[in-house]
Scaffold this motif. Structure first.
Motif, PDB file in Angstrom:
ATOM      1  N   ILE A 155      -2.936  -6.130  -2.157  1.00 37.53           N
ATOM      2  CA  ILE A 155      -3.721  -5.456  -1.126  1.00 37.53           C
ATOM      3  C   ILE A 155      -5.113  -6.081  -1.021  1.00 37.53           C
ATOM      4  O   ILE A 155      -5.616  -6.326   0.080  1.00 37.53           O
ATOM      5  CB  ILE A 155      -3.816  -3.951  -1.442  1.00 37.53           C
ATOM      6  CG1 ILE A 155      -2.434  -3.297  -1.332  1.00 37.53           C
ATOM      7  CG2 ILE A 155      -4.800  -3.259  -0.503  1.00 37.53           C
ATOM      8  CD1 ILE A 155      -2.368  -1.913  -1.936  1.00 37.53           C
ATOM      9  N   ALA A 156      -5.717  -6.347  -2.165  1.00 36.14           N
ATOM     10  CA  ALA A 156      -7.060  -6.924  -2.164  1.00 36.14           C
ATOM     11  C   ALA A 156      -7.094  -8.270  -1.452  1.00 36.14           C
ATOM     12  O   ALA A 156      -7.994  -8.546  -0.640  1.00 36.14           O
ATOM     13  CB  ALA A 156      -7.565  -7.078  -3.602  1.00 36.14           C
ATOM     14  N   GLU A 157      -6.087  -9.102  -1.721  1.00 35.44           N
ATOM     15  CA  GLU A 157      -6.096 -10.464  -1.178  1.00 35.44           C
ATOM     16  C   GLU A 157      -5.581 -10.534   0.252  1.00 35.44           C
ATOM     17  O   GLU A 157      -6.173 -11.211   1.101  1.00 35.44           O
ATOM     18  CB  GLU A 157      -5.253 -11.378  -2.071  1.00 35.44           C
ATOM     19  CG  GLU A 157      -5.831 -11.562  -3.478  1.00 35.44           C
ATOM     20  CD  GLU A 157      -4.863 -12.240  -4.417  1.00 35.44           C
ATOM     21  OE1 GLU A 157      -3.824 -12.769  -3.928  1.00 35.44           O
ATOM     22  OE2 GLU A 157      -5.113 -12.252  -5.639  1.00 35.44           O
ATOM     23  N   ARG A 158      -4.482  -9.820   0.541  1.00 33.37           N
ATOM     24  CA  ARG A 158      -3.798 -10.027   1.816  1.00 33.37           C
ATOM     25  C   ARG A 158      -4.125  -8.981   2.873  1.00 33.37           C
ATOM     26  O   ARG A 158      -3.825  -9.188   4.043  1.00 33.37           O
ATOM     27  CB  ARG A 158      -2.284 -10.070   1.588  1.00 33.37           C
ATOM     28  CG  ARG A 158      -1.886 -11.186   0.639  1.00 33.37           C
ATOM     29  CD  ARG A 158      -0.394 -11.227   0.424  1.00 33.37           C
ATOM     30  NE  ARG A 158      -0.059 -12.014  -0.753  1.00 33.37           N
ATOM     31  CZ  ARG A 158       1.133 -12.032  -1.325  1.00 33.37           C
ATOM     32  NH1 ARG A 158       2.115 -11.298  -0.823  1.00 33.37           N
ATOM     33  NH2 ARG A 158       1.362 -12.767  -2.388  1.00 33.37           N
ATOM     34  N   VAL A 159      -4.714  -7.860   2.458  1.00 31.14           N
ATOM     35  CA  VAL A 159      -5.116  -6.843   3.421  1.00 31.14           C
ATOM     36  C   VAL A 159      -6.634  -6.818   3.584  1.00 31.14           C
ATOM     37  O   VAL A 159      -7.150  -6.854   4.698  1.00 31.14           O
ATOM     38  CB  VAL A 159      -4.593  -5.448   3.006  1.00 31.14           C
ATOM     39  CG1 VAL A 159      -5.067  -4.394   3.996  1.00 31.14           C
ATOM     40  CG2 VAL A 159      -3.067  -5.448   2.920  1.00 31.14           C
ATOM     41  N   LEU A 160      -7.335  -6.791   2.445  1.00 29.94           N
ATOM     42  CA  LEU A 160      -8.793  -6.717   2.501  1.00 29.94           C
ATOM     43  C   LEU A 160      -9.466  -8.076   2.607  1.00 29.94           C
ATOM     44  O   LEU A 160     -10.660  -8.152   2.896  1.00 29.94           O
ATOM     45  CB  LEU A 160      -9.319  -5.971   1.262  1.00 29.94           C
ATOM     46  CG  LEU A 160      -8.786  -4.548   1.063  1.00 29.94           C
ATOM     47  CD1 LEU A 160      -9.357  -3.940  -0.202  1.00 29.94           C
ATOM     48  CD2 LEU A 160      -9.128  -3.682   2.275  1.00 29.94           C
ATOM     49  N   GLY A 161      -8.720  -9.159   2.354  1.00 28.47           N
ATOM     50  CA  GLY A 161      -9.285 -10.499   2.474  1.00 28.47           C
ATOM     51  C   GLY A 161     -10.211 -10.888   1.350  1.00 28.47           C
ATOM     52  O   GLY A 161     -11.042 -11.797   1.504  1.00 28.47           O
ATOM     53  N   LEU A 162     -10.099 -10.233   0.198  1.00 28.12           N
ATOM     54  CA  LEU A 162     -10.937 -10.581  -0.947  1.00 28.12           C
ATOM     55  C   LEU A 162     -10.437 -11.872  -1.588  1.00 28.12           C
ATOM     56  O   LEU A 162      -9.267 -12.238  -1.448  1.00 28.12           O
ATOM     57  CB  LEU A 162     -10.916  -9.436  -1.966  1.00 28.12           C
ATOM     58  CG  LEU A 162     -11.455  -8.090  -1.469  1.00 28.12           C
ATOM     59  CD1 LEU A 162     -11.321  -7.038  -2.561  1.00 28.12           C
ATOM     60  CD2 LEU A 162     -12.899  -8.223  -1.026  1.00 28.12           C
ATOM     61  N   PRO A 163     -11.303 -12.598  -2.309  1.00 26.88           N
ATOM     62  CA  PRO A 163     -10.865 -13.860  -2.924  1.00 26.88           C
ATOM     63  C   PRO A 163      -9.854 -13.629  -4.028  1.00 26.88           C
ATOM     64  O   PRO A 163      -9.838 -12.566  -4.677  1.00 26.88           O
ATOM     65  CB  PRO A 163     -12.169 -14.435  -3.484  1.00 26.88           C
ATOM     66  CG  PRO A 163     -13.084 -13.266  -3.635  1.00 26.88           C
ATOM     67  CD  PRO A 163     -12.733 -12.325  -2.533  1.00 26.88           C
ATOM     68  N   ARG A 164      -8.990 -14.605  -4.226  1.00 30.35           N
ATOM     69  CA  ARG A 164      -7.994 -14.543  -5.280  1.00 30.35           C
ATOM     70  C   ARG A 164      -8.664 -14.587  -6.646  1.00 30.35           C
ATOM     71  O   ARG A 164      -9.738 -15.170  -6.814  1.00 30.35           O
ATOM     72  CB  ARG A 164      -7.008 -15.714  -5.186  1.00 30.35           C
ATOM     73  CG  ARG A 164      -6.110 -15.676  -3.972  1.00 30.35           C
ATOM     74  CD  ARG A 164      -5.222 -16.915  -3.949  1.00 30.35           C
ATOM     75  NE  ARG A 164      -4.414 -17.013  -5.153  1.00 30.35           N
ATOM     76  CZ  ARG A 164      -3.214 -16.477  -5.291  1.00 30.35           C
ATOM     77  NH1 ARG A 164      -2.672 -15.793  -4.303  1.00 30.35           N
ATOM     78  NH2 ARG A 164      -2.539 -16.608  -6.415  1.00 30.35           N
ATOM     79  N   GLU A 165      -8.004 -13.992  -7.623  1.00 30.47           N
ATOM     80  CA  GLU A 165      -8.486 -14.110  -8.985  1.00 30.47           C
ATOM     81  C   GLU A 165      -8.325 -15.555  -9.454  1.00 30.47           C
ATOM     82  O   GLU A 165      -7.367 -16.237  -9.070  1.00 30.47           O
ATOM     83  CB  GLU A 165      -7.702 -13.179  -9.907  1.00 30.47           C
ATOM     84  CG  GLU A 165      -7.936 -11.699  -9.639  1.00 30.47           C
ATOM     85  CD  GLU A 165      -7.264 -10.818 -10.667  1.00 30.47           C
ATOM     86  OE1 GLU A 165      -6.751 -11.357 -11.669  1.00 30.47           O
ATOM     87  OE2 GLU A 165      -7.258  -9.597 -10.469  1.00 30.47           O
ATOM     88  N   GLY A 221       0.815  -1.208   0.000  1.00 35.31           N
ATOM     89  CA  GLY A 221       0.000   0.000   0.000  1.00 35.31           C
ATOM     90  C   GLY A 221       0.847   1.255   0.000  1.00 35.31           C
ATOM     91  O   GLY A 221       0.545   2.235  -0.702  1.00 35.31           O
ATOM     92  N   MET A 222       1.928   1.247   0.773  1.00 40.52           N
ATOM     93  CA  MET A 222       2.811   2.407   0.820  1.00 40.52           C
ATOM     94  C   MET A 222       3.488   2.641  -0.520  1.00 40.52           C
ATOM     95  O   MET A 222       3.588   3.770  -1.005  1.00 40.52           O
ATOM     96  CB  MET A 222       3.855   2.213   1.910  1.00 40.52           C
ATOM     97  CG  MET A 222       3.331   2.382   3.316  1.00 40.52           C
ATOM     98  SD  MET A 222       2.712   4.050   3.613  1.00 40.52           S
ATOM     99  CE  MET A 222       4.172   5.024   3.288  1.00 40.52           C
ATOM    100  N   LYS A 223       3.947   1.559  -1.132  1.00 37.22           N
ATOM    101  CA  LYS A 223       4.622   1.694  -2.420  1.00 37.22           C
ATOM    102  C   LYS A 223       3.642   2.172  -3.488  1.00 37.22           C
ATOM    103  O   LYS A 223       3.980   3.003  -4.345  1.00 37.22           O
ATOM    104  CB  LYS A 223       5.261   0.358  -2.808  1.00 37.22           C
ATOM    105  CG  LYS A 223       6.278   0.468  -3.953  1.00 37.22           C
ATOM    106  CD  LYS A 223       5.619   0.351  -5.297  1.00 37.22           C
ATOM    107  CE  LYS A 223       6.573   0.644  -6.433  1.00 37.22           C
ATOM    108  NZ  LYS A 223       5.932   0.521  -7.753  1.00 37.22           N
TER     109      LYS A 223
END
Length: 398
Positions: free
Chosen positions: A374-384, A305-307
């Motif tokens: 970010i979507a997968e490892r921070v927000l916990g959304l499913p992988r593509e 996220g920072m990058k």
């Protein structure tokens, strides 16, 4: 090796002053001072005793740095050796053998040996795990053949962190091994890649029959992807975070131009400057928060996220600076082919910053890939969905 449990701010200060008593920066050779600082545990204070540290919280580094800077002590030119400091060192510390830590960390920190990163390939950029560079076991050595690309600083590097495929018969993430590669091997050829800035800080690297001792393998055979993830997490933190003062970096350049050149101001540019200033300050404070999290353990996906924020801000603000300068922003001091040892982003003119910022959304992981992280490892959304996750690498279409 281990932890100096008694060391706190006062003890770090005492050690700094003891170093200064025996190595006056005004009279001590620069390299001798840096070596002595490493041996005193004041290089990375959170590293173990004997490896440049004291085994104390990372936050105490600021105490040592402040005292040494006030005394006029030399630094280790961190821009020049950033890949070694931000990527190779934490990886070696976590996965290297005791012999590797002793061999590599000291000359890495002092800048005696510059490191580069041999990860990306022409056919494996965003999908790094599909890399095709091969490493084949030959007794106590590995023979490596392949091509790497976008390699910053390879033209002056002594060592490289390298990932190569050692088992093509398993899925792509499982057949990779991680090595320290000697860049002086006769099988290595480095070619410059000229950028839009006119410079060539990046390179393509060809490896032909390069022999790497098994003693320079970092981590277990076939577990290079896990080791590489540690490197990538640290890379994103190194690029996107770091302690900054108010109006450091790009926002400082733009704000200074705004204050110094009132004739250039418009309402629209003022609104954009305010939005950029707020975003920069939010990002700076988030970096402080991330630094506090790092003090408690290894970097996680927060670095992505920072990058991501750093790349977006650098591009937006460098574009704003060009618009603010109007005709003056179109000048570019020197579009010549040079091979820089380090990127001096804020020390150049506005034209350079605008052009160089285009690479910020690619280096250290593309912004698109970081959004997935970010979507997968921070927000916990499913992988593509992926249809090649369990296929052996050698069966993948290329």
């Amino acid at each position: 090796m281990g932890t100096d449990t008694a060391a706190g701010p006062q003890e770090v200060t005492r050690r700094v002053r003891a170093l200064l008593d025996t190595h006056d920066p005004a009279t001590t050779d620069r390299l001798d001072f840096l070596r002595a600082r490493f041996d005193a545990g004041l290089a990375w204070v959170h590293f173990p005793v004997g490896l440049g540290g004291l085994g104390v919280p990372r936050g105490l580094q600021a105490v040592a740095d402040r005292e040494l800077a006030a005394a006029g002590a030399p630094d280790n030119d961190p821009r020049r050796i950033g890949i070694g400091l931000g990527m190779a060192a934490p990886t070696i510390l976590r996965y290297g053998t005791d012999e590797q830590k002793k061999r590599f960390l000291r000359p890495l920190w002092t800048g005696e040996e510059v490191w580069c990163q041999l990860f990306s390939e022409p056919g494996a950029g965003s999908d790094l795990a599909s890399l095709a560079t091969r490493a084949v076991r030959d007794g106590d050595h590995w023979v490596v053949d392949g091509q790497k690309v976008w390699t910053s600083g390879a033209h002056h590097a002594r060592w490289a962190i390298l990932i190569a495929r050692t088992d093509p018969g398993v899925p792509k993430h499982r057949g990779i091994t991680y090595f320290a590669c000697d860049m002086t091997d006769p099988g290595i050829e480095v070619r410059p890649l000229r950028q839009i800035t006119g410079e060539a800080e990046f390179n393509e690297v060809f490896l032909t029959g390069v022999r790497i001792p098994d003693a320079d393998r970092i981590g277990a055979v076939g577990e290079g992807w896990e080791v590489a993830r540690t490197t990538l997490n640290n890379e994103r933190v190194a690029i996107g975070s770091g302690r900054r003062e108010l109006e450091d970096g790009m926002i400082g350049k733009v704000a200074r131009t705004w204050r110094d050149r009132p004739e250039l101001r418009t309402h629209d540019l003022h609104q954009r400057l305010l939005a950029g200033w707020v975003s920069s300050e939010v990002t700076r404070l988030t970096g402080e928060r991330l630094a506090q999290q790092l003090a408690a353990g290894q970097p996680g996906p927060e670095g992505a996220g920072m990058k991501l924020a750093f790349a977006r801000l650098a591009q937006e603000l460098s574009g704003l600076e060009l618009e603010l300068l109007a005709d003056d922003g179109l000048t570019y001091e020197d579009w010549t082919m040079v091979r820089p040892e380090a990127v001096n982003f804020t020390g150049r003119d506005a034209g350079y910053r605008y052009l160089r910022a285009k690479g910020n959304s690619i280096e250290g992981g593309t912004s698109e890939i970081l959004r997935s992280v970010i979507a997968e490892r921070v927000l916990g959304l499913p992988r593509e969905p992926s249809n090649d996750k369990d296929l052996p690498w050698k069966e993948l279409p290329r």
